[in-house]
Design an enzyme around this catalytic site. Structure first.
Site, PDB file in Angstrom:
ATOM      1  N   ILE A   1     -30.519 -19.276  26.844  1.00  0.00           N
ATOM      2  CA  ILE A   1     -30.909 -19.371  25.173  1.00  0.00           C
ATOM      3  C   ILE A   1     -31.622 -17.670  24.864  1.00  0.00           C
ATOM      4  O   ILE A   1     -32.350 -17.314  25.835  1.00  0.00           O
ATOM      5  CB  ILE A   1     -31.201 -21.009  24.888  1.00  0.00           C
ATOM      6  CG1 ILE A   1     -31.659 -20.913  24.052  1.00  0.00           C
ATOM      7  CG2 ILE A   1     -32.692 -20.805  26.103  1.00  0.00           C
ATOM      8  CD1 ILE A   1     -32.204 -22.551  23.859  1.00  0.00           C
ATOM      9  N   CYS A   2     -31.826 -17.627  23.424  1.00  0.00           N
ATOM     10  CA  CYS A   2     -32.833 -17.237  23.038  1.00  0.00           C
ATOM     11  C   CYS A   2     -33.129 -15.368  23.526  1.00  0.00           C
ATOM     12  O   CYS A   2     -31.908 -14.927  23.916  1.00  0.00           O
ATOM     13  CB  CYS A   2     -34.835 -17.404  23.210  1.00  0.00           C
ATOM     14  SG  CYS A   2     -35.241 -16.474  21.611  1.00  0.00           S
TER      15      CYS A   2
END
Length: 193
Positions: A102-103
């Site tokens: 994620i991210c």
């Protein structure tokens, strides 16, 4: 009953809020064993200021026993600081196990070529191109909050709930209906029986 061994990588400054919906549900399930790890097995401080002692160090992990590797975001990825997980990540990928990023962690995945030939997402396509100069997967970029393709889950940094939902689906944590009910509760504040 088979329980998935899910390893969550922790490092100084990791974005704890990005896995805040994910880890509690996994932890309380009998379908998942959750292990946190750092490169050296020492305590770290999260981006939210939480001091956390991991379960194990990276050297204590047998990649054959890993069902899923979870990579939360944090500036370490964008700053290209050595993370020490390259070898473990490659073994898990070669073994066909799931990697969930994620991210900022998506920039690491992109730079290493893991996203070149699968559908994926991130914070934005220009963001991936900026922080992952070796990235060649723009034709497969999808502007969704979270995407699963084969054994890789990617998510935008503003989508910790969608990220968790994709992980829950991948490990069949509960029924599809139960996952959707959970999602509606945490995303929209709606509970239905």
């Amino acid at each position: 009953m088979y329980a998935h061994n899910i390893y969550v990588f922790l490092f100084d400054g990791f974005s704890d809020w990005e896995i805040a919906y994910l880890t509690p549900e996994l932890y309380k399930s009998d379908k998942a064993n959750v292990y946190t790890f750092t490169v050296d097995g020492m305590a770290i401080t999260s981006g939210g200021g939480l001091k956390i002692s991991p379960h194990v160090s990276i050297e204590q992990i047998n990649s054959q026993e890993v069902s899923m590797l979870v990579l939360p975001g944090g500036t370490v990825w964008e700053e290209k600081k050595p993370t020490g997980i390259d070898h473990l990540l490659e073994e898990i990928h070669v073994n066909g196990k799931t990697i969930a990023a994620i991210c900022g962690a998506t920039t690491f995945m992109a730079e290493k070529g893991y996203l070149d030939d699968i559908k994926h997402t991130s914070n934005a396509l220009p963001y991936l191109k900026q922080f992952a100069p070796a990235y060649k997967g723009s034709r497969n970029y999808v502007s969704d909050l979270a995407v699963t393709d084969r054994n890789i889950i990617t998510a935008n940094g503003v989508a910790p709930i969608e990220f968790a939902r994709e992980v829950f689906k991948k490990v069949a944590l509960i029924s599809e209906e139960g996952i959707e009910q959970w999602y509606q509760l945490f995303k929209n504040g709606v509970w239905s029986d």
